[in-house]
Every structure is written in structure tokens, then in C-alpha cells.
Design a protein around this motif. Sequence first.
Motif, PDB file in Angstrom:
ATOM      1  N   VAL A  86      45.317 -83.142 -71.692  1.00 32.20           N
ATOM      2  CA  VAL A  86      45.721 -82.807 -73.043  1.00 32.20           C
ATOM      3  C   VAL A  86      47.224 -82.929 -73.105  1.00 32.20           C
ATOM      4  CG1 VAL A  86      43.796 -81.282 -73.573  1.00 32.20           C
ATOM      5  CG2 VAL A  86      45.763 -80.361 -72.396  1.00 32.20           C
ATOM      6  N   GLY A  87      47.726 -83.149 -74.313  1.00 28.90           N
ATOM      7  CA  GLY A  87      49.160 -83.286 -74.470  1.00 28.90           C
ATOM      8  C   GLY A  87      49.868 -81.975 -74.220  1.00 28.90           C
ATOM      9  N   PRO A  88      51.135 -82.030 -73.774  1.00 34.59           N
ATOM     10  CA  PRO A  88      51.889 -80.803 -73.533  1.00 34.59           C
ATOM     11  C   PRO A  88      52.112 -80.028 -74.823  1.00 34.59           C
ATOM     12  CG  PRO A  88      53.327 -82.727 -73.448  1.00 34.59           C
ATOM     13  CD  PRO A  88      51.931 -83.245 -73.528  1.00 34.59           C
ATOM     14  N   ALA A  89      52.243 -78.726 -74.683  1.00 36.81           N
ATOM     15  CA  ALA A  89      52.480 -77.872 -75.841  1.00 36.81           C
ATOM     16  C   ALA A  89      53.823 -78.207 -76.475  1.00 36.81           C
ATOM     17  CB  ALA A  89      52.454 -76.404 -75.410  1.00 36.81           C
ATOM     18  N   ARG A  90      53.912 -78.037 -77.777  1.00 37.76           N
ATOM     19  CA  ARG A  90      55.170 -78.267 -78.469  1.00 37.76           C
ATOM     20  C   ARG A  90      56.220 -77.279 -77.982  1.00 37.76           C
ATOM     21  NH1 ARG A  90      53.425 -78.034 -84.595  1.00 37.76           N
ATOM     22  NH2 ARG A  90      52.105 -76.397 -83.692  1.00 37.76           N
ATOM     23  N   PRO A  91      57.473 -77.720 -77.843  1.00 39.09           N
ATOM     24  CA  PRO A  91      58.519 -76.849 -77.304  1.00 39.09           C
ATOM     25  C   PRO A  91      58.654 -75.525 -78.048  1.00 39.09           C
ATOM     26  CG  PRO A  91      59.297 -79.107 -77.409  1.00 39.09           C
ATOM     27  CD  PRO A  91      57.967 -79.089 -78.092  1.00 39.09           C
ATOM     28  N   ALA A  92      58.561 -75.555 -79.382  1.00 39.47           N
ATOM     29  CA  ALA A  92      58.727 -74.321 -80.149  1.00 39.47           C
ATOM     30  C   ALA A  92      57.598 -73.344 -79.861  1.00 39.47           C
ATOM     31  CB  ALA A  92      58.778 -74.638 -81.645  1.00 39.47           C
ATOM     32  N   VAL A  93      56.361 -73.872 -79.807  1.00 37.88           N
ATOM     33  CA  VAL A  93      55.209 -73.016 -79.517  1.00 37.88           C
ATOM     34  C   VAL A  93      55.332 -72.424 -78.112  1.00 37.88           C
ATOM     35  CG1 VAL A  93      52.703 -72.976 -79.207  1.00 37.88           C
ATOM     36  CG2 VAL A  93      53.713 -74.284 -81.091  1.00 37.88           C
ATOM     37  N   ALA A  94      55.740 -73.264 -77.157  1.00 41.40           N
ATOM     38  CA  ALA A  94      55.866 -72.796 -75.782  1.00 41.40           C
ATOM     39  C   ALA A  94      56.937 -71.716 -75.659  1.00 41.40           C
ATOM     40  CB  ALA A  94      56.197 -73.976 -74.865  1.00 41.40           C
ATOM     41  N   THR A  95      58.042 -71.884 -76.347  1.00 40.58           N
ATOM     42  CA  THR A  95      59.118 -70.890 -76.270  1.00 40.58           C
ATOM     43  C   THR A  95      58.683 -69.558 -76.861  1.00 40.58           C
ATOM     44  OG1 THR A  95      60.794 -72.631 -76.404  1.00 40.58           O
ATOM     45  CG2 THR A  95      61.499 -70.399 -76.947  1.00 40.58           C
TER      46      THR A  95
END
Length: 499
Positions: free
Chosen positions: A7-16
Motif C-alpha cells: 500500500v502507498g505510504p501514509a500522507r505526511p500530514a496524517v502521519a505527523t
Amino acid sequence: MSEPGAVGPARPAVATVARYAGLTGAVLLSVAGWLGGARTDAPITTRLGAVWAAPHGPWALGCWLVGTLLLVGAWWSLRRGAPSGRWAHVTAGLWLLPLLAAPPLGSRDVYSYACQGWSWLRGVDPYRVGVAAAGCPWTEAVSPIWRGTPAPYGPVFVLLAGAAAALGGSLLGTVALLRLVAVAGVLLAAACLPGLARAAGVPARRAVWLVLACPLVGVHLVAGAHNDAVMVGLLLAGLLLVVRHPGQRPRLLFGGALLGLAVAVKVTALVVLPFAALAAVAGIVTFRALLRDGLWVVAGAVAALLATSAASGLGFGWIGGLTRSGDSEQWTSPPTAVGFTVDYAGRLLGWDPNAVPVTRAVAVALLAVLLVVLWFHAWRSLRRLSGVRQRVARLAAARPRVALAGAGLALAATVALAPVFHPWYAVWPLAVLAVAATRATWFLLPCAVASFLTLPDGTNLARFTKAPGAILMTALVLWLAVAAVRGRWRQTGTPAAAS
């Protein structure tokens, strides 16, 4: 071609947001531990109202609820995978720091460990007598239900508990060392997860996140210092050696020894051994090849069990201790819940069937059959793969995935059909399925729900929801059974196809 389950990596904002929401949750849980955790000076409550009425009770419960919601929500939001494996390791480690500073959370079992180690040091057999009869000076900190119960753990953990008691001296020192032992088990698991995920063709960033960031790991394995951390670490280390080096006998022997050490912590690890033997086969999977390679894994495990049983000086007395592990009766165990529901129905009719022992016995028999079915399914899958003309690399990638998935399902079945369930038991199948399964929601959801089952001081909410919990669990079991039968009918074309 993308790897299975990619699966694609999580979006940076969501991950933060997830990282710092989880960290806030961990801090709040640590605060809840200091306000109302399983401290040595905290009274042992038997009523839910007493938890609220305790000093700082409302604040402790508020911090626990909000902290658990934040931690579970942050973990769940990245269930498809963290941005990277390194990011997952760092974030999970960040969440564990506040929990390391908390008193024991969610359980008082670590005090039982300390007393069992104390008993063994003084020549008392912890497999024959409970900690109260042994004269442990720390008995008041142990939950009343376990004070008269012999140790249900293997010789490896008795040796570790004895070492912690010898070096720690006091109860607090012993508990601190037992927590360090649990942290070592989690670190060992963290080191093995990426290699296992790569061997099975699963994204390492997802596997690392699902296991290490799971709230059950931080709250129960680290803060609660449960010996399941040691079992899981040894289990993953043994599996990694086996799946990476099929056919290489010295390494298979060592891998089997690690699996044997895991069994010598908690016997439930034994269900993984037959699947590890399958993963050990090099080349075409045949019965002869299984004997040639798989027996080295079994030999290593048996040698480790014999050696540790002898080193403890207690022999195989630990097997007898297993008979008392089901003394606790809670609806969180599906067989126990079904037994409760049958008893409720019988009492409405003026009859007390005492069904819990019966449903538990039926579940154990069903588990034995299911484990055999799972193993033969994995065997047939590997035989089928061996018979297909394809690149050796594809076969090499498929074998670990099939064997690990079988091991994970065996652990899941063991947890579901066991006579007793505690929230941290859900980590066993999670640790293996995370590196093998392409669909994760079905085993992540129980982990999320289980995170809410115990209060900071170890009070089990299942004790106060016995009737409704048992009925709901029984309804879930029936629904799953009907769904399984209907799914089987669709596969075979009967009787639906006949209509």
C-alpha cells in the motif's frame, strides 16, 4: 509487480498528526498510571464504584479513556502502513517512553512474577504452591485470585524471574528488572519484524507499525511487564532464522532452540512449531524433505525445553502448573461466554447445566482438530506451489508467507478457543500475522477493542459486564459459525447450487 499487501505510504500530514496524537495518548496513560495504576500502595478494588471513588479516581479514569482513544486512533489511522520502517520504529519508541516511566498498568501480574521468582530462589517449587503459601513478603501486591495459584509459566521465565528477584532485592527493584526483560523482548521482536516481512513479501513499514505501535504492546507488554513480550521476541527470532535459512541444519537447530525457549516461557508458542518445520524445508516439499529439514527445528526445540527444565531444577513440573491457568472465568473467552449463555438459558428453565467446563472442553477438542486442518492446508499449499513450474525465487517467497500465515492463524485459533482470554494475548497472533497477512482489519479490530478492557489498576471491565458480554459474544460466535458454513456452501456449490 508490487509486493503482496503493498500500500502507498501514509500522507505526511496524517502521519505527523498520528505520531503526536499517539504520544499525547501515551503521556495521558502514564498520568493515569500514577493517579490510579497498579501501584504497590494502591488498594485492590473489587467493585467498579470503588475505582471511581478512589483518590483521583475520576481524573485517572478520564486520562485512561482519552489516552486510550488517542493511542488506538493514532495506531488505527496508519494501519495500511507508516511512511517508512524507520519512521515506524522511531514513533513506536517515542510512544513507549512515557509508558516506561509509569507504574504497572492494566494488570498486577508482574507482582505474581516477582513472587514466583522469590519463591524459586528460596527453594520453593512455584509449580506446586502459590505465592501466599510460599511465604512471599510481597503477596499483598498480588491479585487475590492468583495468590494461591501455582505458576503456569515455563522454566525460562521462572529463571528470569528468579534472576530479577535476586538482583532487584526489593519488590520495586524486581519489578523494574522484569520490565527491562519485557523491553528486551520487544526490542528483539522489533529487530526481527523487518526481516520476516521481507521474507514473506509484506511491506516492512506496515508490519513494524502494526506490531510495535499497537497499544497492547505499550500498555501491557512494556508498562505491564508481561512475559508475553519475551515469548513473542523469541518466537519471531526463531521464525526468522528458519525462514531465512531453509535446509541449513545448524541454523535450523538454533532457530528451533529459540522456538523451544519461547515455549519454555509460555506453552502456547508450541502451536507454531509444526509450521516452522514446514518453513525449514529446502526445495520441493515432500514428506522425506520435511523429515530431513523439519526435524532439525523440532530437535532444537526439544533440546531447549529439556535443558531449561533441567537448569531450573524443577523438571517438568511446569506442565502441571498449566492446569490452573483457567481459574479465571470471563466472557472475553468465547467458549466461556457460550457456557455462561447456556447457563443463563438453563436457569430460566429452572435448571443449572454448569455448561462452562463442557464448552471449554469442546473448544479444546475443536482447537486440536483446527490446528491439524490448518497444518495440512499449509502443507497442501506448499505442495501445490512445488508442483507448479515457476521461478525458484517466487517459490522461495511463497513458502515463508504460507508457513507464517499458518502459524499466525494457529495462534489466532488458540487465543479464540482458549478457556481464558486477557487483552495482551491478542499480541501473539498479531505479531505473526502482521508479517504474513495481506488483509489486516480482521485481526486488528479485536486488538483495538481489547485495549479498552482493563482499567489502569488492572480492573477487568469484563467482570462487571458478565451477562450482556456473554450474550453478545455468543451471538458473535453464532454469526461467525453461520457465515463460515454459508461460505463453505458457496465454495462447494452445495446445497445452494442444488437449488
